[in-house]
Design a protein around this motif. Sequence first.
Motif, PDB file in Angstrom:
ATOM      1  N   GLY A  34     -44.772  -9.204   8.756  1.00  0.00           N
ATOM      2  CA  GLY A  34     -43.582  -9.574   8.190  1.00  0.00           C
ATOM      3  C   GLY A  34     -43.023 -10.844   8.780  1.00  0.00           C
ATOM      4  O   GLY A  34     -42.819 -11.863   8.302  1.00  0.00           O
ATOM      5  N   ARG A  38     -45.009 -13.375  14.450  1.00  0.00           N
ATOM      6  CA  ARG A  38     -45.970 -12.439  14.884  1.00  0.00           C
ATOM      7  C   ARG A  38     -47.250 -13.120  14.576  1.00  0.00           C
ATOM      8  O   ARG A  38     -48.310 -12.534  15.188  1.00  0.00           O
ATOM      9  CB  ARG A  38     -45.634 -11.107  14.013  1.00  0.00           C
ATOM     10  CG  ARG A  38     -46.636  -9.816  14.826  1.00  0.00           C
ATOM     11  CD  ARG A  38     -46.035  -8.734  14.062  1.00  0.00           C
ATOM     12  NE  ARG A  38     -44.673  -8.344  13.992  1.00  0.00           N
ATOM     13  CZ  ARG A  38     -44.111  -7.798  13.119  1.00  0.00           C
ATOM     14  NH1 ARG A  38     -44.576  -7.307  11.993  1.00  0.00           N
ATOM     15  NH2 ARG A  38     -42.711  -7.741  13.282  1.00  0.00           N
ATOM     16  N   ILE A  77     -39.756 -10.651   4.608  1.00  0.00           N
ATOM     17  CA  ILE A  77     -39.344  -9.354   4.515  1.00  0.00           C
ATOM     18  C   ILE A  77     -39.112  -8.950   3.115  1.00  0.00           C
ATOM     19  O   ILE A  77     -38.754  -9.663   2.084  1.00  0.00           O
ATOM     20  CB  ILE A  77     -37.935  -8.998   5.026  1.00  0.00           C
ATOM     21  CG1 ILE A  77     -37.848  -9.132   6.732  1.00  0.00           C
ATOM     22  CG2 ILE A  77     -37.205  -7.782   4.775  1.00  0.00           C
ATOM     23  CD1 ILE A  77     -36.571  -8.798   7.627  1.00  0.00           C
ATOM     24  N   ARG A 113     -51.749  -4.516   6.934  1.00  0.00           N
ATOM     25  CA  ARG A 113     -50.251  -4.461   7.370  1.00  0.00           C
ATOM     26  C   ARG A 113     -49.966  -4.075   8.765  1.00  0.00           C
ATOM     27  O   ARG A 113     -50.413  -2.838   9.045  1.00  0.00           O
ATOM     28  CB  ARG A 113     -49.228  -4.063   6.319  1.00  0.00           C
ATOM     29  CG  ARG A 113     -47.706  -4.121   7.105  1.00  0.00           C
ATOM     30  CD  ARG A 113     -46.793  -3.528   6.220  1.00  0.00           C
ATOM     31  NE  ARG A 113     -45.504  -3.592   6.726  1.00  0.00           N
ATOM     32  CZ  ARG A 113     -44.961  -2.628   7.662  1.00  0.00           C
ATOM     33  NH1 ARG A 113     -45.559  -1.452   7.854  1.00  0.00           N
ATOM     34  NH2 ARG A 113     -43.793  -3.005   8.074  1.00  0.00           N
ATOM     35  N   GLY A 115     -46.854  -3.794  10.861  1.00  0.00           N
ATOM     36  CA  GLY A 115     -45.486  -4.282  10.903  1.00  0.00           C
ATOM     37  C   GLY A 115     -44.616  -3.170  11.891  1.00  0.00           C
ATOM     38  O   GLY A 115     -45.179  -2.034  12.301  1.00  0.00           O
ATOM     39  N   THR A 116     -43.125  -3.100  11.745  1.00  0.00           N
ATOM     40  CA  THR A 116     -42.405  -2.494  12.465  1.00  0.00           C
ATOM     41  C   THR A 116     -41.767  -1.521  11.485  1.00  0.00           C
ATOM     42  O   THR A 116     -41.751  -1.660  10.362  1.00  0.00           O
ATOM     43  CB  THR A 116     -41.466  -3.224  13.353  1.00  0.00           C
ATOM     44  OG1 THR A 116     -40.384  -3.895  12.389  1.00  0.00           O
ATOM     45  CG2 THR A 116     -41.856  -4.165  14.277  1.00  0.00           C
ATOM     46  N   PHE A 201     -32.470  -2.930   4.524  1.00  0.00           N
ATOM     47  CA  PHE A 201     -32.558  -2.466   5.897  1.00  0.00           C
ATOM     48  C   PHE A 201     -31.275  -1.449   6.139  1.00  0.00           C
ATOM     49  O   PHE A 201     -31.258  -0.624   6.919  1.00  0.00           O
ATOM     50  CB  PHE A 201     -32.648  -3.598   6.960  1.00  0.00           C
ATOM     51  CG  PHE A 201     -32.910  -3.270   8.313  1.00  0.00           C
ATOM     52  CD1 PHE A 201     -34.157  -2.990   8.781  1.00  0.00           C
ATOM     53  CD2 PHE A 201     -31.853  -3.173   9.250  1.00  0.00           C
ATOM     54  CE1 PHE A 201     -34.422  -2.559  10.139  1.00  0.00           C
ATOM     55  CE2 PHE A 201     -31.756  -2.638  10.568  1.00  0.00           C
ATOM     56  CZ  PHE A 201     -33.321  -2.487  11.001  1.00  0.00           C
ATOM     57  N   GLU A 236     -39.607   1.272   5.944  1.00  0.00           N
ATOM     58  CA  GLU A 236     -39.888   0.002   6.363  1.00  0.00           C
ATOM     59  C   GLU A 236     -39.686  -0.699   5.063  1.00  0.00           C
ATOM     60  O   GLU A 236     -39.152   0.056   4.022  1.00  0.00           O
ATOM     61  CB  GLU A 236     -41.544  -0.320   6.896  1.00  0.00           C
ATOM     62  CG  GLU A 236     -42.431   0.495   6.167  1.00  0.00           C
ATOM     63  CD  GLU A 236     -43.000  -0.223   5.028  1.00  0.00           C
ATOM     64  OE1 GLU A 236     -43.515  -1.377   4.890  1.00  0.00           O
ATOM     65  OE2 GLU A 236     -42.633   0.152   3.960  1.00  0.00           O
ATOM     66  N   MET A 237     -40.402  -1.893   4.773  1.00  0.00           N
ATOM     67  CA  MET A 237     -39.683  -2.504   3.497  1.00  0.00           C
ATOM     68  C   MET A 237     -40.745  -3.239   2.414  1.00  0.00           C
ATOM     69  O   MET A 237     -40.692  -4.028   1.740  1.00  0.00           O
ATOM     70  CB  MET A 237     -38.736  -3.624   3.923  1.00  0.00           C
ATOM     71  CG  MET A 237     -37.274  -2.858   4.328  1.00  0.00           C
ATOM     72  SD  MET A 237     -36.318  -3.958   4.920  1.00  0.00           S
ATOM     73  CE  MET A 237     -35.859  -4.795   3.443  1.00  0.00           C
ATOM     74  N   GLU A 238     -42.109  -2.888   2.915  1.00  0.00           N
ATOM     75  CA  GLU A 238     -43.210  -3.641   2.258  1.00  0.00           C
ATOM     76  C   GLU A 238     -44.328  -2.878   1.608  1.00  0.00           C
ATOM     77  O   GLU A 238     -45.271  -2.933   0.553  1.00  0.00           O
ATOM     78  CB  GLU A 238     -43.871  -4.430   3.142  1.00  0.00           C
ATOM     79  CG  GLU A 238     -43.096  -5.829   3.352  1.00  0.00           C
ATOM     80  CD  GLU A 238     -42.046  -5.547   4.737  1.00  0.00           C
ATOM     81  OE1 GLU A 238     -42.629  -4.607   5.302  1.00  0.00           O
ATOM     82  OE2 GLU A 238     -41.218  -6.206   4.640  1.00  0.00           O
TER      83      GLU A 238
HETATM   84  O1  LIG Z   1     -41.695  -5.966  11.343  1.00  0.00           O
HETATM   85  P1  LIG Z   1     -42.226  -6.281   9.792  1.00  0.00           P
HETATM   86  O2  LIG Z   1     -43.473  -6.476   9.559  1.00  0.00           O
HETATM   87  O3  LIG Z   1     -41.077  -7.261   8.984  1.00  0.00           O
HETATM   88  O4  LIG Z   1     -41.661  -4.874   9.154  1.00  0.00           O
HETATM   89  C1  LIG Z   1     -40.554  -4.279   9.180  1.00  0.00           C
HETATM   90  O5  LIG Z   1     -39.296  -5.052   9.662  1.00  0.00           O
HETATM   91  C2  LIG Z   1     -38.571  -5.599   8.755  1.00  0.00           C
HETATM   92  C3  LIG Z   1     -37.210  -5.086   8.889  1.00  0.00           C
HETATM   93  O6  LIG Z   1     -36.534  -5.430  10.228  1.00  0.00           O
HETATM   94  C4  LIG Z   1     -39.167  -5.234   7.425  1.00  0.00           C
HETATM   95  O7  LIG Z   1     -39.884  -6.322   6.936  1.00  0.00           O
HETATM   96  C5  LIG Z   1     -39.698  -4.030   7.793  1.00  0.00           C
HETATM   97  O8  LIG Z   1     -40.840  -3.495   6.718  1.00  0.00           O
END
Ligand SMILES: O=P(O)(O)O[C@H]1O[C@H](CO)[C@@H](O)[C@H]1O
Length: 290
Positions: A34, A38, A77, A113, A115-116, A201, A236-238
């Motif tokens: 994201g 990174r 994001i 992916r 991600g966090t 978020f 998370e968001m993806e």
């Molecule tokens: O760390 P990334 O990959 O961005 O993923 C997580 O972090 C973001 C929100 O802080 C959102 O994109 C979520 O999916």
Amino acid sequence: MHLGPSELILNQDGSVYHLNLLPEDIAHTVILVGDPDRVERVSRHFDQVEIEKRKREFITHTGRYKGKRLSVLSTGIGTDNIDIVLNELDALVNIDLVNRKVHKNKQVLNFIRIGTSGAVQAEIPVDSFLLSEYALGFDSVLRYYRGQAERLTEFEDAFMEQTGWDPEKSRPYAVSCSEFLLDHFTEDRICLGFTGSNVGFYGPQGRHLRLQAADPKLHEKLASFSFQGRKLTNFEMETSALYGLSSLMGHRAISMNAIIANRATTTFSKNPRKTVDQLIKWSLDKTLLL
Ligand SMILES: O=P(O)(O)O[C@H]1O[C@H](CO)[C@@H](O)[C@H]1O
Ligand SMILES: O=c1cc[nH]c(=O)[nH]1
């Protein structure tokens, strides 16, 4: 079918519109992150970086890791960005950009992916790694495409019923990761999960700073929902759009989450950067045998 200039939009150098990439710029295994910062934290492990390109939040580095060609690309994001990234990466391998025609023989990409994410079940500790075996998408990206993405419709129906989901929000869809990548990435230290991909978020993940919640029980409903022994494990968001679109396009996708927050225990990692770096290194080594 010929794809016109307002559908397949190319830059002056023939690269795809948002990603600014040409077909030769990407490897067949693409790591998606994201955060644009990174990208370098992944590519610093490469033997050498051969391509560095960017436009907006979409940064791409392509190179070799212990001899294997890999790309790493930042999506920014949200699932709306995943719609852009997947369509344009797919175009790079499955559309002739000069003649503007879809290739007869399709190529398959591996998407990983890194991600966090925030856990919503108390037993998933911060700093652990979670592989999203399934995702529940609160976005509606997949609903704009016709096709055969494998869906867990019973899970979706149970979710609607048990939570009394407000029909004015989109109807969530449940999708799964690539079985091939699941087999490859599963290990004892990796927790398997059912990931909620939220459309924000704060409010959509039941977080509120100054604005009040439309549904004060939202977080509780999401965390306590259960169907045939399955619960939502993390937010998370993806991931939902990544899995849904990959399935429709015939690509393989897996989402690896560094758990940096636990909403149930209200804890946050003391060193999220270290956890993400460890997940990057672990994931890179795993891709070697793909
Ligand atoms: O760390 P990334 O990959 O961005 O993923 C997580 O972090 C973001 C929100 O802080 C959102 O994109 C979520 O999916
Ligand atoms: O709680 C969290 C942590 C990371 N990313 C999210 O979307 N939610």
